[in-house]
Each structure stands twice: as C-alpha cells, then as structure tokens.
Write a protein that holds these residues in place. Structure first.
Motif, PDB file in Angstrom:
ATOM      1  N   ALA A   1       0.868  -1.166   0.011  1.00 27.78           N
ATOM      2  CA  ALA A   1      -0.096   0.094   0.007  1.00 27.78           C
ATOM      3  C   ALA A   1       0.782   1.227   0.035  1.00 27.78           C
ATOM      4  N   ASP A   2       2.114   1.202   0.163  1.00 23.20           N
ATOM      5  CA  ASP A   2       3.051   2.229   0.180  1.00 23.20           C
ATOM      6  C   ASP A   2       3.404   2.597  -1.218  1.00 23.20           C
ATOM      7  N   VAL A   3       3.364   1.694  -1.969  1.00 24.52           N
ATOM      8  CA  VAL A   3       3.766   1.757  -3.690  1.00 24.52           C
ATOM      9  C   VAL A   3       3.211   3.215  -4.204  1.00 24.52           C
ATOM     10  N   VAL A   4       3.988   4.086  -4.637  1.00 25.62           N
ATOM     11  CA  VAL A   4       3.513   5.501  -4.873  1.00 25.62           C
ATOM     12  C   VAL A   4       3.943   5.617  -6.757  1.00 25.62           C
ATOM     13  N   ARG A   5       4.701   4.692  -7.165  1.00 25.16           N
ATOM     14  CA  ARG A   5       5.024   4.866  -8.424  1.00 25.16           C
ATOM     15  C   ARG A   5       5.592   3.479  -9.100  1.00 25.16           C
ATOM     16  N   ALA A   6       5.007   3.126 -10.246  1.00 24.80           N
ATOM     17  CA  ALA A   6       5.402   1.865 -10.698  1.00 24.80           C
ATOM     18  C   ALA A   6       5.509   2.028 -12.202  1.00 24.80           C
ATOM     19  N   THR A   7       6.709   1.258 -12.603  1.00 20.01           N
ATOM     20  CA  THR A   7       7.114   1.325 -14.195  1.00 20.01           C
ATOM     21  C   THR A   7       7.357  -0.402 -14.596  1.00 20.01           C
ATOM     22  N   TYR A   8       6.272  -0.538 -15.675  1.00 23.13           N
ATOM     23  CA  TYR A   8       6.501  -1.784 -16.299  1.00 23.13           C
ATOM     24  C   TYR A   8       7.041  -1.797 -17.758  1.00 23.13           C
ATOM     25  N   TYR A   9       7.977  -2.823 -17.738  1.00 24.08           N
ATOM     26  CA  TYR A   9       8.267  -3.045 -19.172  1.00 24.08           C
ATOM     27  C   TYR A   9       7.840  -4.318 -19.585  1.00 24.08           C
ATOM     28  N   ILE A  10       7.554  -4.312 -20.937  1.00 27.06           N
ATOM     29  CA  ILE A  10       6.943  -5.762 -21.608  1.00 27.06           C
ATOM     30  C   ILE A  10       7.591  -5.555 -22.728  1.00 27.06           C
TER      31      ILE A  10
ATOM     32  N   ALA B   1       8.279   3.303  -3.459  1.00 28.59           N
ATOM     33  CA  ALA B   1       7.204   3.097  -2.236  1.00 28.59           C
ATOM     34  C   ALA B   1       7.623   4.364  -1.176  1.00 28.59           C
ATOM     35  N   LYS B   2       6.838   4.970  -0.656  1.00 25.13           N
ATOM     36  CA  LYS B   2       6.832   5.919   0.258  1.00 25.13           C
ATOM     37  C   LYS B   2       6.090   5.564   1.690  1.00 25.13           C
ATOM     38  N   ARG B   3       6.979   5.584   2.915  1.00 22.14           N
ATOM     39  CA  ARG B   3       6.168   5.141   3.984  1.00 22.14           C
ATOM     40  C   ARG B   3       5.217   6.258   4.415  1.00 22.14           C
ATOM     41  N   ARG B   4       3.829   5.535   4.716  1.00 22.96           N
ATOM     42  CA  ARG B   4       2.904   6.544   5.090  1.00 22.96           C
ATOM     43  C   ARG B   4       2.881   6.940   6.485  1.00 22.96           C
TER      44      ARG B   4
END
Length: 129
Positions: free
Chosen positions: A70-79, A124-127
């Motif tokens: 739940a702390d994840v603020v950004r995701a980058t996907y490579y396919i 992720a950024k700790r809430r």
C-alpha cells in the motif's frame, strides 16, 4: 535512518552490482524485477505468472524494508510484447487496484534474457502513522 540494502539472494545482484531494493529514510526503491521464482530460479513461460512472481518478489523486498504494498506510489512496467499488456494489467489490477500508484508501461525490444516477458520497478513512500 541510514541507507539499507535489501537482497533476494539472487546471484545476479552481486554479479551485476545492484540491490533488489534500497531503503533511504521514508522511501524504498525496488529495482527492475523480472518473473523469476527466486526459490527455484525458474522462469514461467507466460506473462501472467511472470507478473505475479514480480509482485511477489517486490512485496517481499518491501516487507523486509518495513514497507507494505500500500506504500507503493510509483510503478514502471516493461513488457516485450504489446499483446501481453492486457494479461499483465489484469495482474496489476489484482495487486494494485486499490493502491493505484502513478504508473507507466513501456514496450521494449527485449529484456536481458529472451524468456523474460516483463520487468517491474516500484518506488514506495512510508505512510505516516
């Protein structure tokens, strides 16, 4: 809080000179994670299983660093194949549907090994409590 390096025990980390994740203060940066099952060092053939393995590895690294998914603020996907996008996004929806981080999908010509269909990196950024 000091900088902390987190490893999955993958031989790639030492050989290639990187950490699975780096925790620095309230942030965790999880490196590009491919679909290996690090217990068996096997790679499933399908993008759905690879995506699930990526998130399993990411979640484990985050937990070791004191973070939650739940702390994840950004995701980058490579396919590597745009035809895999729907199957990959279905897994993203299962895992991140309530979290909804800022995200980017890139279709790339290849990943390091031909059997790799997806790679995921997150921040992720700790809430605050």
């Amino acid at each position: 809080m000091s900088r902390r390096l987190i490893s999955t025990g993958s031989p790639f980390e030492k050989t290639f000179g990187y950490s699975r994740a780096v925790v620095d203060g309230d942030f965790a940066f999880v490196a590009g994670t491919t679909g290996y099952d690090y217990t068996t060092m096997t790679m499933p053939a399908d993008v759905t299983s690879q995506s699930r393995n990526c998130f399993k590895t990411i979640e484990s690294a985050l937990k070791e660093g004191g973070f939650e998914m739940a702390d994840v603020v950004r995701a980058t996907y490579y396919i590597t194949d745009p035809k895999d996008a729907d199957a990959h996004f279905a897994v993203c929806g299962e895992v991140l549907g309530d979290i909804r981080p800022a995200a980017t999908l890139l279709v790339v010509a290849a990943l390091l090994k031909p059997e790799m269909k997806v790679e995921i990196e997150v921040t992720a950024k700790r809430r605050s409590a």
